[in-house]
Design a protein around this motif. Structure first.
Motif, PDB file in Angstrom:
ATOM      1  N   ALA A 230      13.850 -11.285  37.947  1.00 43.34           N
ATOM      2  CA  ALA A 230      13.980 -12.454  38.136  1.00 43.34           C
ATOM      3  C   ALA A 230      14.843 -13.059  39.295  1.00 43.34           C
ATOM      4  CB  ALA A 230      14.536 -13.039  36.734  1.00 43.34           C
ATOM      5  N   ASP A 231      14.401 -14.354  39.605  1.00 43.08           N
ATOM      6  CA  ASP A 231      15.312 -15.090  40.622  1.00 43.08           C
ATOM      7  C   ASP A 231      16.084 -15.848  39.999  1.00 43.08           C
ATOM      8  OD1 ASP A 231      16.387 -16.962  42.429  1.00 43.08           O
ATOM      9  OD2 ASP A 231      14.769 -16.250  43.902  1.00 43.08           O
ATOM     10  N   ALA A 232      17.533 -15.378  40.086  1.00 45.94           N
ATOM     11  CA  ALA A 232      18.832 -16.044  39.447  1.00 45.94           C
ATOM     12  C   ALA A 232      18.848 -17.424  39.770  1.00 45.94           C
ATOM     13  CB  ALA A 232      19.913 -15.326  39.805  1.00 45.94           C
ATOM     14  N   GLY A 233      18.203 -17.973  41.012  1.00 48.94           N
ATOM     15  CA  GLY A 233      18.578 -19.201  41.454  1.00 48.94           C
ATOM     16  C   GLY A 233      17.465 -20.161  40.730  1.00 48.94           C
ATOM     17  N   GLU A 234      16.461 -19.757  40.281  1.00 53.37           N
ATOM     18  CA  GLU A 234      15.540 -20.759  39.714  1.00 53.37           C
ATOM     19  C   GLU A 234      15.472 -20.973  38.196  1.00 53.37           C
ATOM     20  OE1 GLU A 234      11.287 -19.498  40.883  1.00 53.37           O
ATOM     21  OE2 GLU A 234      12.057 -19.052  42.868  1.00 53.37           O
ATOM     22  N   ASP A 235      14.877 -22.090  37.657  1.00 48.15           N
ATOM     23  CA  ASP A 235      14.838 -22.287  36.300  1.00 48.15           C
ATOM     24  C   ASP A 235      16.236 -22.151  35.583  1.00 48.15           C
ATOM     25  OD1 ASP A 235      12.034 -22.278  36.158  1.00 48.15           O
ATOM     26  OD2 ASP A 235      12.137 -20.038  36.609  1.00 48.15           O
ATOM     27  N   MET A 236      17.302 -22.440  36.469  1.00 47.94           N
ATOM     28  CA  MET A 236      18.785 -22.581  35.872  1.00 47.94           C
ATOM     29  C   MET A 236      19.047 -24.048  35.615  1.00 47.94           C
ATOM     30  SD  MET A 236      22.117 -21.162  37.512  1.00 47.94           S
ATOM     31  CE  MET A 236      23.743 -20.683  36.435  1.00 47.94           C
ATOM     32  N   THR A 237      18.981 -24.224  34.281  1.00 44.12           N
ATOM     33  CA  THR A 237      18.880 -25.698  33.814  1.00 44.12           C
ATOM     34  C   THR A 237      20.512 -26.348  34.287  1.00 44.12           C
ATOM     35  OG1 THR A 237      17.642 -25.092  32.177  1.00 44.12           O
ATOM     36  CG2 THR A 237      18.573 -27.345  32.001  1.00 44.12           C
ATOM     37  N   PHE A 238      21.673 -25.572  34.037  1.00 41.97           N
ATOM     38  CA  PHE A 238      22.919 -25.948  34.147  1.00 41.97           C
ATOM     39  C   PHE A 238      23.650 -24.977  35.241  1.00 41.97           C
ATOM     40  CE2 PHE A 238      22.027 -26.565  29.591  1.00 41.97           C
ATOM     41  CZ  PHE A 238      21.894 -28.096  29.658  1.00 41.97           C
ATOM     42  N   LEU A 243      28.628 -25.782  33.631  1.00 45.82           N
ATOM     43  CA  LEU A 243      29.239 -24.757  32.568  1.00 45.82           C
ATOM     44  C   LEU A 243      30.430 -24.836  32.602  1.00 45.82           C
ATOM     45  CD1 LEU A 243      26.776 -21.661  33.085  1.00 45.82           C
ATOM     46  CD2 LEU A 243      26.580 -23.456  31.294  1.00 45.82           C
ATOM     47  N   ILE A 244      31.409 -24.672  33.498  1.00 51.51           N
ATOM     48  CA  ILE A 244      32.728 -24.850  33.674  1.00 51.51           C
ATOM     49  C   ILE A 244      33.084 -26.150  32.877  1.00 51.51           C
ATOM     50  CG2 ILE A 244      34.861 -24.543  35.109  1.00 51.51           C
ATOM     51  CD1 ILE A 244      33.181 -23.001  37.163  1.00 51.51           C
ATOM     52  N   ALA A 245      32.896 -27.167  33.438  1.00 53.83           N
ATOM     53  CA  ALA A 245      32.994 -28.252  32.853  1.00 53.83           C
ATOM     54  C   ALA A 245      32.941 -28.668  31.444  1.00 53.83           C
ATOM     55  CB  ALA A 245      32.484 -29.559  33.739  1.00 53.83           C
ATOM     56  N   HIS A 246      31.567 -27.913  30.911  1.00 49.24           N
ATOM     57  CA  HIS A 246      31.683 -28.049  29.617  1.00 49.24           C
ATOM     58  C   HIS A 246      32.608 -27.113  28.851  1.00 49.24           C
ATOM     59  CE1 HIS A 246      29.014 -27.648  26.074  1.00 49.24           C
ATOM     60  NE2 HIS A 246      29.574 -26.687  25.740  1.00 49.24           N
ATOM     61  N   ALA A 247      33.246 -26.055  29.234  1.00 52.79           N
ATOM     62  CA  ALA A 247      34.212 -25.151  28.754  1.00 52.79           C
ATOM     63  C   ALA A 247      35.503 -25.898  28.680  1.00 52.79           C
ATOM     64  CB  ALA A 247      34.161 -23.889  29.472  1.00 52.79           C
ATOM     65  N   VAL A 259      33.169 -17.012  33.165  1.00 51.23           N
ATOM     66  CA  VAL A 259      32.180 -17.922  32.560  1.00 51.23           C
ATOM     67  C   VAL A 259      30.800 -17.378  32.938  1.00 51.23           C
ATOM     68  CG1 VAL A 259      31.040 -20.201  32.722  1.00 51.23           C
ATOM     69  CG2 VAL A 259      33.549 -19.964  32.806  1.00 51.23           C
ATOM     70  N   GLY A 260      29.944 -16.970  31.984  1.00 48.36           N
ATOM     71  CA  GLY A 260      28.697 -16.567  32.266  1.00 48.36           C
ATOM     72  C   GLY A 260      27.400 -17.435  32.157  1.00 48.36           C
ATOM     73  N   SER A 261      26.594 -16.890  32.758  1.00 47.08           N
ATOM     74  CA  SER A 261      25.225 -17.789  32.765  1.00 47.08           C
ATOM     75  C   SER A 261      24.272 -17.828  31.630  1.00 47.08           C
ATOM     76  CB  SER A 261      24.399 -17.653  34.307  1.00 47.08           C
ATOM     77  OG  SER A 261      23.886 -16.321  34.158  1.00 47.08           O
ATOM     78  N   GLY A 262      24.439 -16.752  30.994  1.00 51.14           N
ATOM     79  CA  GLY A 262      23.347 -16.318  30.034  1.00 51.14           C
ATOM     80  C   GLY A 262      22.416 -15.652  30.638  1.00 51.14           C
ATOM     81  N   THR A 263      21.373 -15.093  29.746  1.00 51.41           N
ATOM     82  CA  THR A 263      20.414 -14.209  30.477  1.00 51.41           C
ATOM     83  C   THR A 263      19.569 -15.032  31.463  1.00 51.41           C
ATOM     84  OG1 THR A 263      20.217 -13.098  28.051  1.00 51.41           O
ATOM     85  CG2 THR A 263      18.345 -12.718  29.666  1.00 51.41           C
ATOM     86  N   VAL A 264      19.510 -14.218  32.697  1.00 53.94           N
ATOM     87  CA  VAL A 264      18.568 -15.039  33.663  1.00 53.94           C
ATOM     88  C   VAL A 264      17.127 -14.857  33.204  1.00 53.94           C
ATOM     89  CG1 VAL A 264      18.014 -14.663  36.096  1.00 53.94           C
ATOM     90  CG2 VAL A 264      20.373 -14.308  35.588  1.00 53.94           C
TER      91      VAL A 264
END
Length: 335
Positions: A230-238, A243-247, A259-264
């Motif tokens: 998978a391309d980590a830069g594509e389809d990343m909604t947030f 993510l950091i601001a949410h935390a 802080v993790g991205s979740g499954t790519v």
């Protein structure tokens, strides 16, 4: 600049690693541990960069760097907050059980607080007491922050990113439903995670790090065969700023927060579920997603969860096929 931790006390000892991951220089005179460097980043960072330059010019004592000897760069951390930035992954999981994705998922990140009191080294085995628990890998991108004040906005939160790396966020899938039914979130279903042998400063990633996203192929092999590309830069909604601001919405985050991205996860070329690598697709960064796609397409999952003896490899190469972060290489072990 690339940083790693080697054996030496409970929190390891900090070293600076060469760009090609071949050599390291001891950083103990600057900071004994990575956490100590993060705690005093304004003072430590320039000195660490100077050491990295000297290492690149063979101007300091150096030793061959062996990924197999590396701990996770933070062997333990004050906080490990894992998001689910790739909503495609969540959508597939819910679709397989006939549930729609709430609209809030597209503008309000999902996040859980994982156990951070001890992480597996990148070559440690994945302990599995019971195969019925449904052990799964999850290949992710992570960042490490400096101090972040409560209420920080996404753009300012992004400026707090100190380091970037990879993770294998191990999940026990068959324990998750029972925990979620209690309405209190993950605990037993999320055992210790592992991180890449080195973490890297954002500037050292060049154009790969843009807009709070790491771009490039996140490679995952299972038992020596491609599982995900998978391309980590594509389809990343947030992005990571969100993510950091949410935390940090209701609390301060201290230096060393991971802080993790979740499954790519990528959509297929037609906008639907992605195909396996062997069928020309980008594959999957966890087994649950592959099982969900199988369920959507053929009515039932066909892929088994991890069993004792299975091996997992997670890494990312640069444009010259050189590893950026080193590789997470783990084998499942019955305990």
């Amino acid at each position: 600049m690339k940083l790693a931790s080697l054996e030496g006390g409970r929190d390891g000892r900090l070293v600076v690693v060469s760009d090609d991951l071949a050599r390291y220089a001891d950083a103990g005179a600057i900071a004994p541990t990575l956490q100590a460097a993060l705690d005093d980043w304004d003072a430590a960072e320039p000195r660490l960069r100077a050491l990295a330059r000297d290492l690149g010019h063979d101007a300091v004592p150096q030793t061959r760097f062996d990924e197999r000897e590396a701990l996770s760069p933070l062997p333990r951390a004050y906080q490990w907050a894992d998001g689910s930035a790739y909503v495609n992954h969540v959508e597939l999981v819910r679709k397989a059980r006939g549930a729609a994705v709430p609209q809030s998922f597209w503008h309000d990140p999902l996040m859980y607080q994982g156990g951070s009191d001890g992480f597996l080294a990148p070559r440690d085995p994945i302990p599995l007491p019971d195969p019925a628990w449904g052990c799964d890998l999850e290949a992710e991108i992570v960042v490490v922050t400096g101090d972040v004040e409560q209420g920080t906005e996404p753009d300012d939160a992004l400026a707090a990113v100190r380091l970037v790396g990879l993770a294998n966020d191990v999940s026990l899938r068959n324990l998750i439903p029972g925990e979620l039914e209690k309405g209190f979130g993950f605990f037993q279903s999320k055992p210790a995670s592992a991180f890449s042998p080195v973490f890297v400063t954002p500037d050292a990633l060049g154009e790969r790090w843009r807009g709070g996203r790491l771009r490039g192929t996140l490679s995952v092999d299972l038992n020596g065969k491609p599982l995900g590309r998978a391309d980590a830069g594509e389809d990343m909604t947030f992005d990571f700023g969100r993510l950091i601001a949410h935390a940090a919405k209701t609390r301060n985050l201290c230096a060393g927060t991971i802080v993790g991205s979740g499954t790519v996860s990528n959509r297929g070329a037609d906008g639907g579920p992605g195909l396996p690598v062997g069928e020309g697709g980008r594959g999957y960064s966890c087994l649950a997603e592959q099982r969900m796609v199988e369920t959507i397409l053929r009515g039932r999952p066909e892929t088994a969860f991890l069993q004792s003896g299975d091996s997992v490899r997670i890494w990312m190469d640069d444009g010259q096929r050189r590893s950026i972060f080193g590789a997470i290489e783990q084998t499942v072990a019955a305990v």
